[in-house]
Structure formats: structure tokens, C-alpha cells
Design a protein around this motif. Sequence first.
Motif, PDB file in Angstrom:
ATOM      1  N   UNK A   1       0.832  -1.208   0.000  1.00 16.79           N
ATOM      2  CA  UNK A   1       0.000   0.000   0.000  1.00 16.79           C
ATOM      3  C   UNK A   1       0.866   1.257   0.000  1.00 16.79           C
ATOM      4  N   UNK A   2       2.012   1.215   0.681  1.00 14.63           N
ATOM      5  CA  UNK A   2       2.923   2.366   0.663  1.00 14.63           C
ATOM      6  C   UNK A   2       3.429   2.606  -0.752  1.00 14.63           C
ATOM      7  N   UNK A   3       3.716   1.534  -1.490  1.00 14.75           N
ATOM      8  CA  UNK A   3       4.155   1.671  -2.880  1.00 14.75           C
ATOM      9  C   UNK A   3       3.033   2.278  -3.724  1.00 14.75           C
ATOM     10  N   UNK A   4       1.798   1.816  -3.506  1.00 17.27           N
ATOM     11  CA  UNK A   4       0.652   2.345  -4.236  1.00 17.27           C
ATOM     12  C   UNK A   4       0.448   3.826  -3.908  1.00 17.27           C
ATOM     13  N   UNK A   5       0.552   4.187  -2.630  1.00 13.82           N
ATOM     14  CA  UNK A   5       0.415   5.588  -2.228  1.00 13.82           C
ATOM     15  C   UNK A   5       1.498   6.457  -2.873  1.00 13.82           C
ATOM     16  N   UNK A   6       2.707   5.929  -2.952  1.00  9.36           N
ATOM     17  CA  UNK A   6       3.795   6.672  -3.582  1.00  9.36           C
ATOM     18  C   UNK A   6       3.495   6.918  -5.059  1.00  9.36           C
ATOM     19  N   UNK A   7       2.978   5.895  -5.735  1.00  4.47           N
ATOM     20  CA  UNK A   7       2.638   6.060  -7.152  1.00  4.47           C
ATOM     21  C   UNK A   7       1.536   7.108  -7.317  1.00  4.47           C
ATOM     22  N   UNK A   8       0.525   7.084  -6.457  1.00  2.00           N
ATOM     23  CA  UNK A   8      -0.558   8.068  -6.524  1.00  2.00           C
ATOM     24  C   UNK A   8      -0.027   9.477  -6.252  1.00  2.00           C
ATOM     25  N   UNK A   9       0.856   9.618  -5.273  1.00  2.21           N
ATOM     26  CA  UNK A   9       1.435  10.928  -4.977  1.00  2.21           C
ATOM     27  C   UNK A   9       2.247  11.436  -6.159  1.00  2.21           C
ATOM     28  N   UNK A  10       2.983  10.552  -6.807  1.00  2.00           N
ATOM     29  CA  UNK A  10       3.767  10.933  -7.976  1.00  2.00           C
ATOM     30  C   UNK A  10       2.860  11.364  -9.116  1.00  2.00           C
ATOM     31  N   UNK A  11       1.733  10.664  -9.304  1.00  5.67           N
ATOM     32  CA  UNK A  11       0.780  11.053 -10.348  1.00  5.67           C
ATOM     33  C   UNK A  11       0.216  12.446 -10.080  1.00  5.67           C
ATOM     34  N   UNK A  12      -0.105  12.740  -8.829  1.00  6.14           N
ATOM     35  CA  UNK A  12      -0.600  14.074  -8.472  1.00  6.14           C
ATOM     36  C   UNK A  12       0.444  15.146  -8.763  1.00  6.14           C
ATOM     37  N   UNK A  13       1.672  14.863  -8.376  1.00  6.83           N
ATOM     38  CA  UNK A  13       2.757  15.820  -8.611  1.00  6.83           C
ATOM     39  C   UNK A  13       2.981  16.026 -10.104  1.00  6.83           C
ATOM     40  N   UNK A  14       2.931  14.953 -10.885  1.00  2.00           N
ATOM     41  CA  UNK A  14       3.105  15.063 -12.336  1.00  2.00           C
ATOM     42  C   UNK A  14       1.980  15.882 -12.964  1.00  2.00           C
ATOM     43  N   UNK A  15       0.765  15.730 -12.456  1.00  2.00           N
ATOM     44  CA  UNK A  15      -0.364  16.492 -12.990  1.00  2.00           C
ATOM     45  C   UNK A  15      -0.220  17.985 -12.684  1.00  2.00           C
ATOM     46  N   UNK A  16       0.331  18.290 -11.513  1.00  2.00           N
ATOM     47  CA  UNK A  16       0.492  19.685 -11.113  1.00  2.00           C
ATOM     48  C   UNK A  16       1.699  20.342 -11.763  1.00  2.00           C
ATOM     49  N   UNK A  17       2.753  19.580 -12.023  1.00  2.00           N
ATOM     50  CA  UNK A  17       3.991  20.101 -12.602  1.00  2.00           C
ATOM     51  C   UNK A  17       4.458  19.170 -13.722  1.00  2.00           C
ATOM     52  N   UNK A  18       3.890  19.323 -14.928  1.00  2.00           N
ATOM     53  CA  UNK A  18       4.227  18.408 -16.029  1.00  2.00           C
ATOM     54  C   UNK A  18       5.708  18.482 -16.423  1.00  2.00           C
ATOM     55  N   UNK A  19       6.296  17.313 -16.615  1.00  4.13           N
ATOM     56  CA  UNK A  19       7.678  17.196 -17.074  1.00  4.13           C
ATOM     57  C   UNK A  19       7.753  16.047 -18.081  1.00  4.13           C
ATOM     58  N   UNK A  20       8.872  15.922 -18.731  1.00  2.00           N
ATOM     59  CA  UNK A  20       9.070  14.801 -19.664  1.00  2.00           C
ATOM     60  C   UNK A  20       9.056  13.474 -18.894  1.00  2.00           C
ATOM     61  N   UNK A  21       9.700  13.449 -17.748  1.00  2.00           N
ATOM     62  CA  UNK A  21       9.696  12.235 -16.921  1.00  2.00           C
ATOM     63  C   UNK A  21       8.276  11.891 -16.486  1.00  2.00           C
ATOM     64  N   UNK A  22       7.487  12.896 -16.181  1.00  2.00           N
ATOM     65  CA  UNK A  22       6.098  12.677 -15.796  1.00  2.00           C
ATOM     66  C   UNK A  22       5.287  12.080 -16.936  1.00  2.00           C
TER      67      UNK A  22
END
Length: 101
Positions: free
Chosen positions: A44-65
Motif C-alpha cells: 500500500x505504501x508503494x501504491x500511495x507513492x505512485x498516486x502521490x507521484x501522479x498528483x505531482x506530475x499532474x500539477x507540474x508536467x515534465x518529460x519524466x512525468x
Amino acid sequence: MTAQPAHEDATTSAPRCWCCGAERRDDELVHLGNHPEVAVCVGCARWLHRRATQLEDAQHPTIAGRWRSVVHSARTYVIDKGWHQRGVLGVLLRRIDRHLP
């Protein structure tokens, strides 16, 4: 013949993940910093990390995102098709998934 308080039963049972509810040993759980009573299992911690990364990518788009978005789309496709549960192919896909963002 003294009555036992109800909260003693809760403290003697195995700790549970607050996300999925699975019983785990305390050393298998990730505790939150300011709320140590809240703990989640590693999956679940891994899943939460992925969700947090998706939120961050949506707020600050990058090539890595964008690359992570492609990986997420591929992961969703594989899960929808059920390929992750197919014998040797499933084992291989789950192993690859552990190393992807």
C-alpha cells in the motif's frame, strides 16, 4: 472474575494496514511520522507513492512525468486484460512492475 476492558482485545491483536486491512507484524508496516498509530503495509505504501507521484506530475508536467504516465497506462492495460495473473508471463510482468515508477 473481573471484566476485561474492550480496548485490551484491540491491542493484543496483530496490527493491521490502514489501507487494505491486512494483518502484519509491526516491523512490516510503514508508520506515518506525526501519526505513528497510522501504518500501511509495503504494498500500500508503494501504491500511495505512485498516486502521490501522479498528483505531482499532474500539477507540474515534465518529460519524466509523461513517461510515468505511459508506464501507468501500460500497467492499467495489463491489469485490465488479466495478463499479470497468467503463469510465467504474470510472474515476469509482476517482476518488471516492481522496478517501474
